[in-house]
Each structure stands twice: as structure tokens, then as C-alpha cells.
Design a protein around this motif. Structure first.
Motif, PDB file in Angstrom:
ATOM      1  N   LYS A   2       0.370  65.348 -72.115  1.00 18.41           N
ATOM      2  CA  LYS A   2       1.232  66.080 -71.097  1.00 18.41           C
ATOM      3  C   LYS A   2       1.455  67.415 -71.546  1.00 18.41           C
ATOM      4  O   LYS A   2       1.795  67.600 -72.862  1.00 18.41           O
ATOM      5  CB  LYS A   2       2.500  65.176 -70.897  1.00 18.41           C
ATOM      6  N   ASP A   6       5.000  69.515 -67.954  1.00 16.92           N
ATOM      7  CA  ASP A   6       4.935  68.181 -67.361  1.00 16.92           C
ATOM      8  C   ASP A   6       6.175  67.256 -67.919  1.00 16.92           C
ATOM      9  O   ASP A   6       6.836  66.279 -67.324  1.00 16.92           O
ATOM     10  CB  ASP A   6       3.721  67.418 -67.526  1.00 16.92           C
ATOM     11  N   LYS A   7       6.222  67.495 -69.170  1.00 10.98           N
ATOM     12  CA  LYS A   7       7.453  66.844 -69.965  1.00 10.98           C
ATOM     13  C   LYS A   7       8.743  67.161 -69.588  1.00 10.98           C
ATOM     14  O   LYS A   7       9.584  66.223 -69.170  1.00 10.98           O
ATOM     15  CB  LYS A   7       7.395  66.930 -71.342  1.00 10.98           C
ATOM     16  N   THR A  10       8.995  65.355 -65.868  1.00  7.09           N
ATOM     17  CA  THR A  10       9.519  64.083 -66.212  1.00  7.09           C
ATOM     18  C   THR A  10      10.966  63.684 -66.643  1.00  7.09           C
ATOM     19  O   THR A  10      11.503  63.141 -65.966  1.00  7.09           O
ATOM     20  CB  THR A  10       8.547  63.365 -66.920  1.00  7.09           C
ATOM     21  N   HIS A  45      12.044  66.523 -56.138  1.00  9.09           N
ATOM     22  CA  HIS A  45      12.411  65.469 -57.128  1.00  9.09           C
ATOM     23  C   HIS A  45      13.004  64.181 -56.279  1.00  9.09           C
ATOM     24  O   HIS A  45      12.812  63.305 -56.527  1.00  9.09           O
ATOM     25  CB  HIS A  45      13.246  66.018 -58.299  1.00  9.09           C
TER      26      HIS A  45
END
Length: 325
Positions: A2, A6-7, A10, A45
């Protein structure tokens, strides 16, 4: 692997999900400012979280709450605990007095996070919460309850040290059969491991000084047909005193027959004449004696004769403590 982007994404989604599932409000603008993203990003989200929840609970919805100025989870159907439910559960917990102050505060906070109108419930239980008085043993119980519950399910033999009512401590190796709550306290119903003709014993949960799985992860087996049945046991026992399981008959002349039938679920009405009701009930003898005595002259035990004799002897001993006036 990732990317950093992306981290971060998340982590944001998980943080929002954590707050949403707890019943807290998500203010898009505030979140966007703190996370240095746009309002639209936070909106996406929220939509992703809603889509995930709807797969599990089709009745759920993440929507804007105008009054609270933010998005929150609306739970309906099987996922929902209504404010009425939460208030009722909170009242029962407070009246039971079973948990320490810290545990009670934590439980109530978790429940209130699920409410739509938290303020109203806080006001309604505020006085009881402020003056909450747990029972005197001072033990935290939630982890113990879970430990013994799992031991019952997995049929794991336990090494325990138990403080008896007189203060002495005794070591046992037990087969835990069931876990119950009654009259302020939690109890473990267990047999002594290795006994040829074991009997069910009652241990108060807070009185275990030490408890652990036996070395080698020993298990015990019980035939399914002879397994311990909490519901049946509860109907037959009073004040968690066992004694001999027996059928008693008695007459009751008090004002509330309903209260008798609630206290003794196995009781059956045989007849009623001139305001006196004759009943029979299958119960554990020691505990029910205490309840029968608490009813004063509203109750007369008829049979078995040995039981009636014991009641007469107990009443005479009580009378003797008061002497002659």
C-alpha cells in the motif's frame, strides 16, 4: 504494497467507522479540516461505510442529523436498541447493584452511546447514577463472568481458591456447569472434579480468590441429556441455597398470590377455600425455608412432615431469642 496515501485513507475510514458504530456524530467539515482533505472525501467515506453496514444490516443508514449537526448511524429493526430499550436496561442494571462503580459507569456509557436522545436518558437516570451503591465485595466482575462462561461452554476443569462465608479459604478442582445471577450476586454452579457421585454446588463469583485452567487443559464430559439447565434450576432454587430437591405443600392466606407464584415458578395451585390457597412446589429445601419464614403467619407448611417439623423447630428457636415479656 500500500502507498502512504492508501494507508492514510484506510486509517481515516476506520476512525470514522469506529465513531459511527459507537453512535457518535461525524461533522464532515471538522473532519475534513483535521485530516486536510475535502468535505467530498469525507462524504465518500461515509457512503462507503454505509454500503458496508447495509450489507450486514439492510435497515441501517448513515444520514445527516439536523438537530445534532452531523452524520450518524440510524439503526432500525434487528440492529436497533431503542431509547426505551436502553433506558429499561439501564434501570435494571442500576437496581441490580451487581457491578462495581467503575464497571457500571463503563456499561452505562456504552449503552448511552447507542441512544438517539442521550441527554433525556442521562437526565432520567441521573439521580440513580449519582448515588449508585454497589454491593460491598468491591470486586470487578465482567472479566470473571466471561472467563467462567467460556469455561462452562468448553467444559474446562478449573483449579480455584475460594473464600467461604466464614472467611476461610479452600482449594478446589471444579467442573463449572453454569453461571447465574440472583439477588445482587453472580454464582457459578459446579461439581467437584473426580467425585464418583458428584452433586451441584453453588459458589459466589466474587469469592474466588484465584482461578485458572488446570494444567494440561483438562476437560470434563457431561451427557447432553443430563447437562445443567439454568432455567430449570432457577425455577427450583431460592436465595441460591441448594439442599434436597423436594416437593412441598403449603397454605397461603396473604394478599398477593401472584407474588407467591412469581417467587416460586414451580408452584401449582391445588385449591382455594375461604381466602386460603393450598399450593405445591418442587424446590430446593434450604433456600425456600428462608422465604417461607419471611411470610410470617400468611404461610403454613403442610408436608412433607419432616419439613413441617423443621419449620416448627426454627420458629421455636426464633421465639426463644426474644424470651418472655
Amino acid at each position: 504494497m500500500k502507498s502512504q496515501h492508501d494507508k492514510k485513507k484506510t486509517a481515516r475510514i476506520l476512525a470514522i467507522y469506529d465513531q459511527i458504530i459507537r453512535g457518535e456524530i461525524i461533522n464532515k467539515q471538522k473532519w475534513a479540516e483535521e485530516q486536510k482533505v475535502t468535505d467530498k472525501t469525507i462524504q465518500r467515506h461515509l457512503q462507503e461505510i454505509e454500503a458496508y453496514l447495509q450489507e450486514l444490516y439492510p435497515e441501517s443508514e448513515v444520514a445527516y442529523d439536523r438537530k445534532r449537526q452531523g452524520h450518524r448511524l440510524y439503526r432500525e429493526g434487528s440492529m436497533a436498541l431503542s431509547d426505551h430499550d436502553i433506558f429499561a436496561v439501564a434501570k435494571v442494571l442500576l437496581d441490580a447493584r451487581a457491578f462495581s462503580e467503575n464497571e457500571m459507569e463503563e456499561i452505562l456509557d456504552h449503552l448511552l452511546r447507542l441512544s438517539y436522545n442521550r441527554k433525556a436518558i442521562e437526565v432520567a437516570i441521573g439521580n440513580e447514577r449519582q448515588f449508585y451503591q454497589p454491593v460491598k465485595h468491591g470486586q470487578d466482575l465482567i472479566e470473571r463472568i466471561w472467563f467462567f462462561s467460556q469455561s462452562v461452554q468448553k467444559q474446562q476443569v478449573l483449579d480455584v481458591q475460594y473464600q467461604k462465608q466464614d472467611g476461610t479459604v479452600k482449594a478446589y478442582k471444579i467442573n463449572p456447569l453454569g453461571l447465574m445471577f440472583n439477588e445482587y450476586y453472580f454464582y457459578v454452579i459446579a461439581e467437584i472434579n473426580g467425585k464418583e457421585n458428584p452433586v451441584s454446588l453453588v459458589f459466589r463469583l466474587d469469592r474466588f480468590i484465584n482461578y485458572a485452567f488446570c494444567e494440561g487443559d483438562q476437560r470434563f464430559t457431561i451427557d447432553y441429556g443430563n447437562r445443567f439447565k439454568e432455567g430449570e434450576f432457577r425455577e427450583q432454587i431460592q436465595f441460591m441455597y441448594t439442599g434436597e430437591l423436594t416437593t412441598i405443600r403449603f397454605r397461603f392466606s396473604g394478599p398477593s398470590l401472584e407474588a407467591v407464584l412469581d417467587r416460586l415458578p414451580t408452584a401449582k395451585v391445588e385449591k382455594t377455600e375461604d381466602g386460603v390457597t393450598t399450593l405445591s412446589a418442587r424446590v430446593y429445601g434450604e433456600g425456600v425455608k428462608k422465604w417461607l419464614l419471611s411470610q410470617g403467619d400468611w404461610v403454613e407448611v403442610i408436608s412433607p412432615p419432616s419439613y413441617r417439623k423443621e419449620m416448627v423447630e426454627m420458629i421455636e428457636r426464633m421465639r426463644g431469642k426474644y424470651g418472655e415479656e
